[in-house]
Design an enzyme around this catalytic site. Structure first.
Site, PDB file in Angstrom:
ATOM      1  N   LEU A  35      -2.443  20.841  65.382  1.00  0.00           N
ATOM      2  CA  LEU A  35      -2.168  19.625  64.621  1.00  0.00           C
ATOM      3  C   LEU A  35      -2.941  19.642  63.301  1.00  0.00           C
ATOM      4  CD1 LEU A  35      -2.007  16.876  67.418  1.00  0.00           C
ATOM      5  CD2 LEU A  35      -0.122  18.135  66.363  1.00  0.00           C
ATOM      6  N   ILE A  60      -4.936  28.487  67.442  1.00  0.00           N
ATOM      7  CA  ILE A  60      -4.617  29.831  67.952  1.00  0.00           C
ATOM      8  C   ILE A  60      -5.744  30.837  67.682  1.00  0.00           C
ATOM      9  CG2 ILE A  60      -2.093  29.628  67.967  1.00  0.00           C
ATOM     10  CD1 ILE A  60      -2.192  31.233  65.244  1.00  0.00           C
ATOM     11  N   LEU A  81       5.151  30.500  66.153  1.00  0.00           N
ATOM     12  CA  LEU A  81       5.493  29.910  64.846  1.00  0.00           C
ATOM     13  C   LEU A  81       4.290  29.357  64.106  1.00  0.00           C
ATOM     14  CD1 LEU A  81       7.995  29.033  67.007  1.00  0.00           C
ATOM     15  CD2 LEU A  81       8.974  28.279  64.852  1.00  0.00           C
ATOM     16  N   GLU A  84       0.026  28.667  58.508  1.00  0.00           N
ATOM     17  CA  GLU A  84      -0.043  27.917  57.264  1.00  0.00           C
ATOM     18  C   GLU A  84       1.189  28.345  56.485  1.00  0.00           C
ATOM     19  OE1 GLU A  84      -2.065  25.601  56.165  1.00  0.00           O
ATOM     20  OE2 GLU A  84      -3.514  25.647  57.806  1.00  0.00           O
ATOM     21  N   THR A 134       9.203  35.218  57.716  1.00  0.00           N
ATOM     22  CA  THR A 134       9.937  34.720  56.548  1.00  0.00           C
ATOM     23  C   THR A 134      10.536  35.861  55.729  1.00  0.00           C
ATOM     24  OG1 THR A 134       9.542  33.703  54.384  1.00  0.00           O
ATOM     25  CG2 THR A 134       7.648  34.661  55.442  1.00  0.00           C
ATOM     26  N   ASP A 135      11.572  35.535  54.943  1.00  0.00           N
ATOM     27  CA  ASP A 135      12.129  36.558  54.029  1.00  0.00           C
ATOM     28  C   ASP A 135      11.221  36.766  52.816  1.00  0.00           C
ATOM     29  OD1 ASP A 135      12.640  34.175  52.679  1.00  0.00           O
ATOM     30  OD2 ASP A 135      14.742  34.616  52.246  1.00  0.00           O
ATOM     31  N   GLU A 136      10.202  35.889  52.659  1.00  0.00           N
ATOM     32  CA  GLU A 136       9.324  36.021  51.489  1.00  0.00           C
ATOM     33  C   GLU A 136       8.493  37.307  51.544  1.00  0.00           C
ATOM     34  OE1 GLU A 136       7.468  32.568  49.928  1.00  0.00           O
ATOM     35  OE2 GLU A 136       8.880  31.205  50.883  1.00  0.00           O
ATOM     36  N   TYR A 160       0.571  33.384  50.672  1.00  0.00           N
ATOM     37  CA  TYR A 160       1.320  33.038  51.897  1.00  0.00           C
ATOM     38  C   TYR A 160       2.130  34.235  52.396  1.00  0.00           C
ATOM     39  CZ  TYR A 160       5.330  31.394  54.637  1.00  0.00           C
ATOM     40  OH  TYR A 160       6.298  31.272  55.601  1.00  0.00           O
ATOM     41  N   LYS A 164       1.810  36.589  55.808  1.00  0.00           N
ATOM     42  CA  LYS A 164       2.905  36.720  56.783  1.00  0.00           C
ATOM     43  C   LYS A 164       3.294  38.198  56.922  1.00  0.00           C
ATOM     44  CE  LYS A 164       4.926  33.985  58.781  1.00  0.00           C
ATOM     45  NZ  LYS A 164       4.686  33.320  60.099  1.00  0.00           N
ATOM     46  N   ASN A 189      14.801  30.234  53.533  1.00  0.00           N
ATOM     47  CA  ASN A 189      14.273  28.857  53.426  1.00  0.00           C
ATOM     48  C   ASN A 189      15.031  27.884  54.320  1.00  0.00           C
ATOM     49  OD1 ASN A 189      12.855  29.909  51.193  1.00  0.00           O
ATOM     50  ND2 ASN A 189      12.896  27.900  50.225  1.00  0.00           N
ATOM     51  N   LEU A 200      10.185  21.199  48.751  1.00  0.00           N
ATOM     52  CA  LEU A 200      11.107  20.797  47.678  1.00  0.00           C
ATOM     53  C   LEU A 200      12.100  19.699  48.083  1.00  0.00           C
ATOM     54  CD1 LEU A 200      12.287  21.463  44.759  1.00  0.00           C
ATOM     55  CD2 LEU A 200      13.921  22.899  45.972  1.00  0.00           C
ATOM     56  N   ASN A 259      17.191  26.253  42.485  1.00  0.00           N
ATOM     57  CA  ASN A 259      16.524  24.964  42.692  1.00  0.00           C
ATOM     58  C   ASN A 259      17.205  23.832  41.921  1.00  0.00           C
ATOM     59  OD1 ASN A 259      14.716  26.167  44.371  1.00  0.00           O
ATOM     60  ND2 ASN A 259      13.000  26.158  42.934  1.00  0.00           N
ATOM     61  N   PRO A 295       2.646  30.126  39.522  1.00  0.00           N
ATOM     62  CA  PRO A 295       2.291  31.529  39.242  1.00  0.00           C
ATOM     63  C   PRO A 295       2.894  32.476  40.284  1.00  0.00           C
ATOM     64  CG  PRO A 295       0.306  30.161  39.622  1.00  0.00           C
ATOM     65  CD  PRO A 295       1.488  29.283  39.830  1.00  0.00           C
TER      66      PRO A 295
HETATM   67  P1  NAD Z   1       4.906  23.972  59.334  1.00  0.00           P
HETATM   68  O1  NAD Z   1       3.800  24.107  58.324  1.00  0.00           O
HETATM   69  O2  NAD Z   1       5.819  22.801  59.241  1.00  0.00           O
HETATM   70  O3  NAD Z   1       4.294  23.978  60.811  1.00  0.00           O
HETATM   71  C1  NAD Z   1       3.257  24.830  61.194  1.00  0.00           C
HETATM   72  C2  NAD Z   1       2.694  24.328  62.516  1.00  0.00           C
HETATM   73  O4  NAD Z   1       1.656  25.218  62.912  1.00  0.00           O
HETATM   74  C3  NAD Z   1       2.062  22.922  62.396  1.00  0.00           C
HETATM   75  O5  NAD Z   1       2.454  22.129  63.503  1.00  0.00           O
HETATM   76  C4  NAD Z   1       0.562  23.201  62.437  1.00  0.00           C
HETATM   77  O6  NAD Z   1      -0.192  22.134  63.017  1.00  0.00           O
HETATM   78  C5  NAD Z   1       0.507  24.460  63.297  1.00  0.00           C
HETATM   79  N1  NAD Z   1      -0.691  25.257  63.027  1.00  0.00           N
HETATM   80  C6  NAD Z   1      -1.170  25.648  61.816  1.00  0.00           C
HETATM   81  N2  NAD Z   1      -2.298  26.373  61.982  1.00  0.00           N
HETATM   82  C7  NAD Z   1      -2.518  26.455  63.321  1.00  0.00           C
HETATM   83  C8  NAD Z   1      -3.516  27.067  64.120  1.00  0.00           C
HETATM   84  N3  NAD Z   1      -4.533  27.748  63.574  1.00  0.00           N
HETATM   85  N4  NAD Z   1      -3.433  26.941  65.455  1.00  0.00           N
HETATM   86  C9  NAD Z   1      -2.418  26.251  66.050  1.00  0.00           C
HETATM   87  N5  NAD Z   1      -1.460  25.632  65.333  1.00  0.00           N
HETATM   88  C10 NAD Z   1      -1.496  25.742  63.978  1.00  0.00           C
HETATM   89  O7  NAD Z   1       5.711  25.341  59.229  1.00  0.00           O
HETATM   90  P2  NAD Z   1       7.273  25.602  59.471  1.00  0.00           P
HETATM   91  O8  NAD Z   1       7.977  25.398  58.186  1.00  0.00           O
HETATM   92  O9  NAD Z   1       7.717  24.896  60.685  1.00  0.00           O
HETATM   93  O10 NAD Z   1       7.238  27.170  59.747  1.00  0.00           O
HETATM   94  C11 NAD Z   1       7.059  27.677  61.073  1.00  0.00           C
HETATM   95  C12 NAD Z   1       7.044  29.183  61.021  1.00  0.00           C
HETATM   96  O11 NAD Z   1       8.268  29.661  60.461  1.00  0.00           O
HETATM   97  C13 NAD Z   1       5.937  29.755  60.157  1.00  0.00           C
HETATM   98  O12 NAD Z   1       5.411  30.885  60.799  1.00  0.00           O
HETATM   99  C14 NAD Z   1       6.627  30.127  58.850  1.00  0.00           C
HETATM  100  O13 NAD Z   1       5.975  31.200  58.235  1.00  0.00           O
HETATM  101  C15 NAD Z   1       8.005  30.504  59.360  1.00  0.00           C
HETATM  102  N6  NAD Z   1       9.113  30.303  58.399  1.00  0.00           N
HETATM  103  C16 NAD Z   1       9.250  29.115  57.749  1.00  0.00           C
HETATM  104  C17 NAD Z   1      10.346  28.949  56.887  1.00  0.00           C
HETATM  105  C18 NAD Z   1      10.576  27.639  56.162  1.00  0.00           C
HETATM  106  O14 NAD Z   1      11.485  27.566  55.332  1.00  0.00           O
HETATM  107  N7  NAD Z   1       9.850  26.580  56.466  1.00  0.00           N
HETATM  108  C19 NAD Z   1      11.258  29.982  56.695  1.00  0.00           C
HETATM  109  C20 NAD Z   1      11.082  31.180  57.405  1.00  0.00           C
HETATM  110  C21 NAD Z   1      10.007  31.324  58.263  1.00  0.00           C
END
Ligand code: NAD
Length: 355
Positions: A35, A60, A81, A84, A134-136, A160, A164, A189, A200, A259, A295
């Site tokens: 959280l 974690i 999942l 950060e 992620t695709d990033e 970031y 990843k 995304n 965004l 965008n 940047p």
């Molecule tokens: P988010 O930031 O909304 O959620 C991340 C969750 O992880 C949160 O609930 C947070 O409390 C928890 N968390 C963070 N650090 C933690 C820790 N040390 N221990 C336990 N819990 C922790 O992220 P999201 O957008 O839901 O993305 C989830 C995953 O999907 C990520 O790994 C991200 O890299 C990947 N991803 C996201 C996108 C996107 O567009 N949002 C696209 C592709 C992949």
């Protein structure tokens, strides 16, 4: 009926995944989430009373706590999942990203390996560690006609995406070195309900509803492939239940938009769905302003999702237009969810978000 451990299940994509699993299957889910500012139990309110759902507040990086949760729950599948996830925050403070995304993933891999090696041969062969990425990690695409495939070399641009990318490499190394059954997915995304209001699309909707400026980075020409979050959740479940250990799958929405187009689409939908505008606003699009570019901002990402389509038969249900309409409607109809984030009451503190 499977037992699935989900890290980061209180976040945007994790909560969509948990809602999907509990509403569409008979599986049990245990969420581990620390959280952070991005985690919100209100995003899990729809499943909170489900007897097949449990939640433990765990970082974690705390190996002992992770081991204890795994030993008690005995998962067949781990879907990782927790991360950060906000690029701008990674530019301001990269170390938190190194800690959770790299060290935290390593902790999860070690905990999973330790547990997996204690299982019977039959249980071992049914176990999977699914790393959600992620695709990033692939960096910028130079040509308009190029797409990221599962074999595109990694070239991350931001702290970031670099963290990843590192975590993806660790996951593959644990497969190659220790034989841990893993799957990696790299997705484009996401957008949709319960999206944290610093990203965004929710930022623009919420600002527009309040009559505040809609800040677009640079010329707004940065292209992303947008995927509705519930389509991603379905894809993740399909991959973890039908995919092959050791494989990578790219997941994308076939929805490349810059965008500028995204914000203009939102403004047009708001004209229709929220016609009573704040005082002084004639057209939502008049609120769009340009701000200095981020940047290292990558220009274009685009996913070739052919492998997951061919091998697992997954395709997104939503088009960009239908997904955006659902998203704008959700934010208009659920102000309590996002207002509690803006005023900090969702975690008992003010966040000072630049909204
Ligand atoms: P988010 O930031 O909304 O959620 C991340 C969750 O992880 C949160 O609930 C947070 O409390 C928890 N968390 C963070 N650090 C933690 C820790 N040390 N221990 C336990 N819990 C922790 O992220 P999201 O957008 O839901 O993305 C989830 C995953 O999907 C990520 O790994 C991200 O890299 C990947 N991803 C996201 C996108 C996107 O567009 N949002 C696209 C592709 C992949």
């Amino acid at each position: 009926m499977r037992r699935i451990l989900v890290t980061g299940g209180a976040g945007f994509i994790g909560s969509a995944l948990v809602r999907h699993i509990l509403s569409s299957t008979e599986d049990q889910v245990l969420v581990l989430d620390k959280l952070s500012y991005a985690g919100n139990l209100a995003s899990l309110a729809l499943v909170a009373d489900n007897p097949r759902f449990a939640f433990i507040k765990v970082d974690i990086c705390d190996r002992a706590a992770v081991d204890e949760a795994i030993a008690a729950f005995q998962p067949q599948l781990i879907m990782h999942l927790a991360a950060e996830s906000h690029v701008d925050r990674s530019i301001d403070g990269p170390l938190a990203f190194v800690e959770t995304n790299i060290v935290g993933t390593c902790m999860m891999l070690e905990a999973a390996r330790h547990y997996w090696s204690s299982l019977s041969e039959k249980e071992k062969s049914a176990f999977l560690f699914h790393h959600i990425s992620t695709d990033e990690v692939f960096g910028d695409l130079e040509n308009d006609t190029d797409f990221f495939t599962e074999t595109t070399p990694y070239a991350p641009s931001s702290p970031y995406s670099a963290t990843k990318a590192s975590s993806d490499h660790l996951v593959r190394a644990w497969h190659r070195t220790y034989g841990l059954p893993v799957i990696v997915t790299n997705c484009s995304n996401n957008y949709g309900p319960y999206h944290f209001p610093e990203k965004l699309i929710p930022l623009m909707i919420i600002n527009a509803l309040a009559g505040k400026p809609l800040p677009v980075y640079g010329d707004g020409g940065q292209i992303r492939d947008w995927l509705y979050v519930e389509d991603h959740a379905r894809a993740l479940y399909q991959v973890v239940t039908q995919g092959k250990a050791g494989e990578t799958y790219n997941i994308g929405g076939h929805n490349e938009r810059c965008n500028r187009e995204v914000v203009e689409t939102l403004c047009a939908l708001l004209e229709e769905l929220a016609p009573e505008k704040p005082a002084g606003v004639n057209h939502y699009r008049d609120l769009i302003i340009r701000v200095a570019d981020r940047p290292g901002h990558d220009r274009r990402y685009a996913i070739d999702a052919g492998k997951i389509e061919r091998e697992l038969g997954w395709r997104p249900d939503e088009t960009f237009e239908s997904g955006m309409r659902k998203t704008v409607s959700w934010f208009i109809n659920n102000p309590v969810w996002w207002q509690s984030i803006l005023d900090g009451s969702y975690r008992g503190e003010r966040l000072g978000l630049a909204l």
